[in-house]
Motif scaffolding. Structure first.
Motif, short mmCIF file in Angstrom:
data_model
loop_
_atom_site.label_atom_id
_atom_site.label_comp_id
_atom_site.label_asym_id
_atom_site.label_seq_id
_atom_site.Cartn_x
_atom_site.Cartn_y
_atom_site.Cartn_z
N PRO A 1 34.69 -29.55 33.85
CA PRO A 1 35.21 -30.31 34.99
C PRO A 1 35.33 -29.46 36.27
CG PRO A 1 36.42 -30.87 33.01
CD PRO A 1 35.50 -29.75 32.64
N HIS B 1 37.35 -29.25 38.78
CA HIS B 1 38.60 -28.59 39.21
C HIS B 1 38.83 -27.29 38.44
CE1 HIS B 1 40.01 -30.99 35.75
NE2 HIS B 1 41.01 -30.15 35.66
N SER C 1 46.34 -28.87 35.68
CA SER C 1 45.93 -29.85 36.68
C SER C 1 46.08 -31.27 36.16
CB SER C 1 44.46 -29.62 37.07
OG SER C 1 44.02 -30.73 37.81
N PRO C 2 46.61 -32.16 36.98
CA PRO C 2 46.72 -33.56 36.56
C PRO C 2 45.35 -34.22 36.35
CG PRO C 2 47.50 -33.25 38.83
CD PRO C 2 47.20 -31.89 38.29
N GLU C 3 44.30 -33.59 36.89
CA GLU C 3 42.95 -34.18 36.73
C GLU C 3 42.42 -34.03 35.30
OE1 GLU C 3 40.09 -33.15 40.02
OE2 GLU C 3 41.89 -32.14 40.75
N SER C 4 42.97 -33.10 34.54
CA SER C 4 42.39 -32.80 33.23
C SER C 4 42.44 -33.98 32.27
CB SER C 4 43.10 -31.60 32.60
OG SER C 4 42.83 -30.44 33.36
N GLY D 1 42.21 -37.14 32.75
CA GLY D 1 41.13 -38.10 33.00
C GLY D 1 39.80 -37.58 32.48
N CYS D 2 39.57 -36.29 32.64
CA CYS D 2 38.30 -35.69 32.17
C CYS D 2 38.22 -35.76 30.65
CB CYS D 2 38.20 -34.23 32.62
SG CYS D 2 38.22 -34.04 34.40
N THR E 1 37.46 -39.33 29.63
CA THR E 1 36.05 -39.72 29.86
C THR E 1 35.17 -39.18 28.74
OG1 THR E 1 36.46 -39.60 32.22
CG2 THR E 1 34.16 -39.54 31.55
#
Ligand code: GLU
Length: 389
Positions: free
Chosen positions: A45, A47, A284-287, A289-290, A293
């Protein structure tokens, strides 16, 4: 030069050698269907990549402590406390060169001649070889396919001797994809505590679960089993970071100190800026979602590959509840797993891992951590190969 005796005890890793052969054929222009290494086909990912780039730009390029950057050790301890219910502190964590080195260091630090390590079969290829390299004896416990490739508490109890030091638990499992239920984990924990042995819990596939399967870290059951548990994990599978080589071991302090000594005299610290990528993966808060997916893609591929293999009468497969492998019984073909896989690769350009690497010669392993078009193509080739036998 005469090589050391210990190297004669172990063969090279089949997961790595077949993957390398498949990649070499690809480099020659052959469109190989790659079902060999358990390696997510996704890019790391963005980020996480950005965090490592930033660390590089900030000059985080020097030696660090052998057990890892303090900030990452702290974040790992926090993750294990909040996500897994494991009461680790920063001093209980060693950052290692992938999950594989965390296990290797643990075995080197704790196993010696005369020690027995109980390993459920099918097993991940490197467990027994690490034990042999340390001079210990692997004791294989056959997990029954009729019991979803899980060993029972009775089996474990019967295998324990005064020499038993360690039991290897890997759930979700490589190569079968079986997942022990919380009740089953509790029953194994009881045997471990009663016998006074230790367990190493390899949790590298903890995030990759299907159909409501649940992951329970064995060390979270209670204080008695926690003291006897060593937890191994890494970033490779959940965050598509295979090449980064960042894993970790969580254990009682004296074990971490021993691992630190081994690491201090062998590899030193894990690549410093890679550790900052790992830190972003955890923080990271993005992890989330990754991961979701990727899991969604694995779920669709799993359904597809299971359905295709189910249509081939000569094959039968265990439907995995976790990880991204399909373990297929090939006994009806009459071939050994090595012959099956080498013919499949040489004649039909499909790279798969022979079950002999995992202790069962009547099976092969397909990794479906690859895109659906490649799976479609590979399944067509597999069908053709079986038709021609
Ligand atoms: N663990 C992965 C596998 O079983 C990667 C290769 C390896 O380290 O053995 O395919």
């Amino acid at each position: 030069m005469k090589l050391a005796e210990r190297i004669g005890l172990v063969p090279p890793s089949l997961t790595l050698s077949i993957t390398a052969k498949g990649k070499a054929m690809r480099a020659e222009g052959i469109n190989v269907s790659a079902f060999s290494a358990g390696e997510p086909d996704f890019d790391t990912p963005a980020h996480i990549v950005a965090a490592a780039q930033q660390a590089l730009a900030e000059g985080k390029t020097r030696y660090g402590a052998a057990t890892g950057e303090p900030v990452l050790r702290q974040a790992i301890a926090e993750k294990l406390r909040t996500e897994n219910g494991l009461a680790y502190e920063t001093e209980n964590i060693a950052v290692t060169n992938g999950g594989k080195q965390s296990l290797y260091n643990l075995i080197m630090a704790t196993i010696e001649a005369g020690d027995e390590v109980i390993i459920p079969t099918p097993y991940w290829v490197s467990y027994p070889e690490m034990v042999r390299l340390a001079g210990g004896t692997p004791i294989f416990l056959q997990a029954d396919p009729a019991n979803q490739y899980k060993v029972t508490p009775e089996q474990l109890k019967a295998a324990i001797t005064p020499q038993t030091k360690l039991f290897v638990l890997n759930s979700p499992s490589n190569p079968t994809g079986t997942v022990y239920t919380p009740a089953e984990i509790r029953a194994l924990a009881e045997i471990i505590v009663d016998a006074g042995i230790y367990v190493v819990s390899d949790e590298i596939y903890e995030k990759i679960l299907y159909d409501g399967a649940e992951h329970l870290s064995i060390g979270a059951i209670g204080p008695e089993i926690f003291e006897r548990t060593i937890t191994s994990n890494g970033f490779a599978k959940a965050f598509a970071m295979t090449g980064w080589r960042v894993g970790y071991l969580a254990a009682p302090t004296e074990i971490i100190k021993a691992v630190s000594t081994i690491q201090g005299h062998s590899t030193s610290n894990v690549c410093t800026f890679a550790q900052y990528g790992a830190l972003a993966a955890l923080q990271s808060p993005e992890s989330a979602g990754c991961i979701a997916t990727m899991l969604d893609a694995f779920t669709k591929r799993r359904r597809y590959i299971c359905d295709r293999v189910a249509q081939i009468p000569a094959l039968s497969a265990f439907e995995p509840q976790g990880a991204f492998y399909l373990y297929i019984n090939i006994a009806k073909t009459g071939l050994t797993s090595l012959d099956f896989c080498s013919q499949l690769l040489d004649q039909h350009y499909v790279a798969a891992i022979p079950g002999i690497a995992f202790g069962t010669d009547d099976c092969i392993r397909l990794s479906y951590a690859t895109d659906i078009q490649s799976i479609e193509l590979g399944m067509g080739r597999l069908e053709k190969f079986i038709d021609q036998l």
